[in-house]
Design an enzyme around this catalytic site. Structure first.
Site, PDB file in Angstrom:
ATOM      1  CB  SER A 115      -2.224   8.579 -15.285  1.00  0.00           C
ATOM      2  OG  SER A 115      -3.487   8.155 -14.892  1.00  0.00           O
ATOM      3  CG  HIS A 136      -1.790   3.222 -17.346  1.00  0.00           C
ATOM      4  ND1 HIS A 136      -1.407   4.451 -18.742  1.00  0.00           N
ATOM      5  CD2 HIS A 136      -2.455   4.196 -17.511  1.00  0.00           C
ATOM      6  CE1 HIS A 136      -2.007   5.163 -18.883  1.00  0.00           C
ATOM      7  NE2 HIS A 136      -3.001   5.526 -17.803  1.00  0.00           N
ATOM      8  CD  GLU A 148       1.120   2.954 -21.328  1.00  0.00           C
ATOM      9  OE1 GLU A 148       2.318   3.595 -22.405  1.00  0.00           O
ATOM     10  OE2 GLU A 148       0.800   3.537 -20.649  1.00  0.00           O
ATOM     11  CG  ASN A 187      -0.474   9.188 -19.472  1.00  0.00           C
ATOM     12  OD1 ASN A 187      -1.430   9.927 -20.590  1.00  0.00           O
ATOM     13  ND2 ASN A 187      -1.339   9.144 -17.886  1.00  0.00           N
TER      14      ASN A 187
HETATM   15  N1  LIG Z   1      -9.465   8.187 -15.656  1.00  0.00           N
HETATM   16  C1  LIG Z   1      -8.806   8.131 -16.469  1.00  0.00           C
HETATM   17  O1  LIG Z   1      -8.205   7.962 -17.930  1.00  0.00           O
HETATM   18  C2  LIG Z   1      -7.488   6.902 -16.042  1.00  0.00           C
HETATM   19  C3  LIG Z   1      -7.261   6.587 -17.178  1.00  0.00           C
HETATM   20  C4  LIG Z   1      -6.204   5.523 -16.769  1.00  0.00           C
HETATM   21  C5  LIG Z   1      -5.547   5.677 -15.186  1.00  0.00           C
HETATM   22  N2  LIG Z   1      -6.366   6.255 -13.863  1.00  0.00           N
HETATM   23  C6  LIG Z   1      -5.241   5.970 -12.731  1.00  0.00           C
HETATM   24  O2  LIG Z   1      -6.731   5.626 -12.819  1.00  0.00           O
HETATM   25  C7  LIG Z   1      -6.888   5.503 -11.076  1.00  0.00           C
HETATM   26  C8  LIG Z   1      -7.994   6.046 -11.311  1.00  0.00           C
HETATM   27  O3  LIG Z   1      -8.855   6.840 -11.547  1.00  0.00           O
HETATM   28  P1  LIG Z   1     -10.316   6.998 -11.826  1.00  0.00           P
HETATM   29  O4  LIG Z   1     -10.556   8.214 -13.081  1.00  0.00           O
HETATM   30  O5  LIG Z   1     -10.939   5.926 -11.747  1.00  0.00           O
HETATM   31  O6  LIG Z   1     -11.167   8.172 -10.002  1.00  0.00           O
HETATM   32  P2  LIG Z   1     -12.582   8.201  -9.808  1.00  0.00           P
HETATM   33  O7  LIG Z   1     -12.180   9.113  -9.157  1.00  0.00           O
HETATM   34  O8  LIG Z   1     -13.327   8.130 -11.256  1.00  0.00           O
HETATM   35  O9  LIG Z   1     -12.583   7.047  -8.949  1.00  0.00           O
HETATM   36  C9  LIG Z   1     -11.722   6.526  -7.598  1.00  0.00           C
HETATM   37  C10 LIG Z   1     -12.407   5.956  -6.527  1.00  0.00           C
HETATM   38  O10 LIG Z   1     -11.432   5.713  -5.430  1.00  0.00           O
HETATM   39  C11 LIG Z   1     -12.344   5.250  -4.338  1.00  0.00           C
HETATM   40  N3  LIG Z   1     -11.577   5.696  -3.306  1.00  0.00           N
HETATM   41  C12 LIG Z   1     -10.761   6.110  -2.864  1.00  0.00           C
HETATM   42  N4  LIG Z   1     -10.460   6.565  -1.593  1.00  0.00           N
HETATM   43  C13 LIG Z   1     -10.293   5.102  -1.559  1.00  0.00           C
HETATM   44  C14 LIG Z   1      -9.730   4.147  -0.485  1.00  0.00           C
HETATM   45  N5  LIG Z   1      -9.050   5.002   0.242  1.00  0.00           N
HETATM   46  N6  LIG Z   1      -9.955   2.591  -0.830  1.00  0.00           N
HETATM   47  C15 LIG Z   1     -10.771   2.396  -1.912  1.00  0.00           C
HETATM   48  N7  LIG Z   1     -11.620   3.227  -3.078  1.00  0.00           N
HETATM   49  C16 LIG Z   1     -11.089   4.185  -2.285  1.00  0.00           C
HETATM   50  C17 LIG Z   1     -13.286   6.857  -4.642  1.00  0.00           C
HETATM   51  O11 LIG Z   1     -14.708   6.894  -4.441  1.00  0.00           O
HETATM   52  C18 LIG Z   1     -13.393   6.034  -6.146  1.00  0.00           C
HETATM   53  O12 LIG Z   1     -14.641   5.432  -6.198  1.00  0.00           O
HETATM   54  C19 LIG Z   1      -5.830   7.252 -10.542  1.00  0.00           C
HETATM   55  O13 LIG Z   1      -4.542   6.377 -10.022  1.00  0.00           O
HETATM   56  C20 LIG Z   1      -5.696   7.696 -12.439  1.00  0.00           C
HETATM   57  O14 LIG Z   1      -4.915   8.591 -12.117  1.00  0.00           O
HETATM   58  C21 LIG Z   1      -7.164   7.129 -14.740  1.00  0.00           C
END
Ligand SMILES: NC(=O)c1ccc[n+]([C@@H]2O[C@H](COP(=O)([O-])OP(=O)(O)OC[C@H]3O[C@@H](n4cnc5c(N)ncnc54)[C@H](O)[C@@H]3O)[C@@H](O)[C@H]2O)c1
Length: 310
Positions: A115, A136, A148, A187
């Site tokens: 993010s 992103h 992005e 962001n």
């Molecule tokens: N949720 C949002 O709105 C959003 C938007 C843009 C970017 N992001 C970014 O995307 C990324 C993921 O966010 P999210 O909301 O999907 O999180 P989330 O917690 O929903 O999902 C993360 C996933 O990663 C898995 N995980 C944990 N350790 C792992 C490993 N060692 N190997 C593989 N998988 C593993 C978890 O089991 C989980 O399923 C983060 O960097 C977040 O900042 C999130």
């Protein structure tokens, strides 16, 4: 010459990873979705089924068939592009990319969905920094068009072009962020808006419902058609300057999260997924609300696609 990207690996099958996998699989790309955490892949299947049901209900089974679910990172080794979407922790991301760097062939491009962490700091974990980029996405990743694309200092033009072409193939609107700046563009703007909204709530200026109502039906509805800079042109920069000259000094400008934000995070009141955030989210309504929001967003995106105001 590099061939177009045909095989995608997504690491992390949470909210973002499952949306990214759903999007590209529904467009005919072979996807490997990797997550070692117990139950994560089962939850992802349910999310993908729900999401694809929103925009391609006839293609649910075909989409699921194109997604191979795996627990081990080795499954990424046949991919042209790996998009990482694991929790927002620098060391975890670096560790995963360092391992991928030894597993994947030289041509594989690496992308992080961070993010706002530094792309350079994550890319330090790999030797192929010329083939490393930030992508992103926004939630729901399969519905919101913008991505992005953020380069690190060594990302080549060819990598940027291949990734942007691939994103366009998935129906995305990629925008290149020219500097590896914390929070990128969206962001920074989102957090400036949320910092002010949370501050207004803390000061008791209005309820959460009313603050949201003001933003949704004034700025929000305009922003769907016109970005903030074009909107300033339409309003008049002279008017904006006059207001900015007295208002900036009164705006929230704290450099650490406020007490209210910290209390919410520390007490587990973290929003829809916990049943309580700034609002109460009854479990029985939550999935329906998220599904209806995705469907409404997909309709809005389709409608906006025909407009040419900005
Ligand atoms: N949720 C949002 O709105 C959003 C938007 C843009 C970017 N992001 C970014 O995307 C990324 C993921 O966010 P999210 O909301 O999907 O999180 P989330 O917690 O929903 O999902 C993360 C996933 O990663 C898995 N995980 C944990 N350790 C792992 C490993 N060692 N190997 C593989 N998988 C593993 C978890 O089991 C989980 O399923 C983060 O960097 C977040 O900042 C999130």
């Amino acid at each position: 010459m590099d061939l177009p990207i045909q095989n995608l690996a997504v690491v992390g099958a949470g909210a973002m990873g499952s949306g990214i996998a759903a999007l590209f699989a529904s467009r005919g790309i072979n996807v490997v979705l990797i997550d070692p955490v117990a139950g994560a892949l089962e939850r992802a299947s349910a999310v993908i089924e729900r999401q694809v049901g929103v925009y391609a209900p006839d293609a649910i089974q075909e989409t699921l068939r194109r997604i191979r679910m795996e627990a081990g990172l080795e499954a990424a080794c046949g991919s042209d592009l790996v998009i990482e979407a694991v929790p927002e922790k620098l060391e975890l991301k670096r560790d995963i990319f360092a391992r991928l760097d030894t597993l994947c062939p030289a041509h594989t491009i690496f992308a992080t969905n961070t993010s706002g962490l530094s792309i350079n700091a994550i890319a330090e974990a790999v030797t192929r920094r010329d083939r490393f980029v930030g992508t992103h996405f926004f939630t729901p990743a399969d519905v919101i068009p913008l991505v992005e694309v953020v380069r690190c200092d060594q990302t080549t033009e060819a990598t940027v072009t291949r990734v942007m072409d691939f994103l366009r193939l998935g129906g995305k609107k990629p925008v290149l962020v020219r500097q590896d700046i914390p929070g990128f563009i969206a962001n920074r703007i989102q957090h400036a808006l949320a910092r002010e909204a949370i501050s207004l709530l803390e000061k008791g200026v209005a309820s959460a419902e009313d603050i949201d109502e003001v933003v949704k039906w004034s700025l929000g509805i305009r922003l769907a058609l016109t970005g903030p800079l074009a909107q300033r042109d339409m309003n008049g920069i002279d008017v904006h300057y006059a207001i900015a000259s007295y208002l900036y000094q009164d705006l929230e400008n704290r450099t650490t999260p406020s007490d209210l934000l910290r209390e919410k995070a520390e007490s587990g009141q973290i929003g829809a997924k916990a049943g309580q955030g700034f609002y109460t989210w009854p479990a029985e309504d939550r999935d329906r609300v998220l599904r209806e929001k995705s469907a409404a967003l997909a309709e809005l995106v389709a409608w906006l696609g025909d407009k040419k105001l900005s």
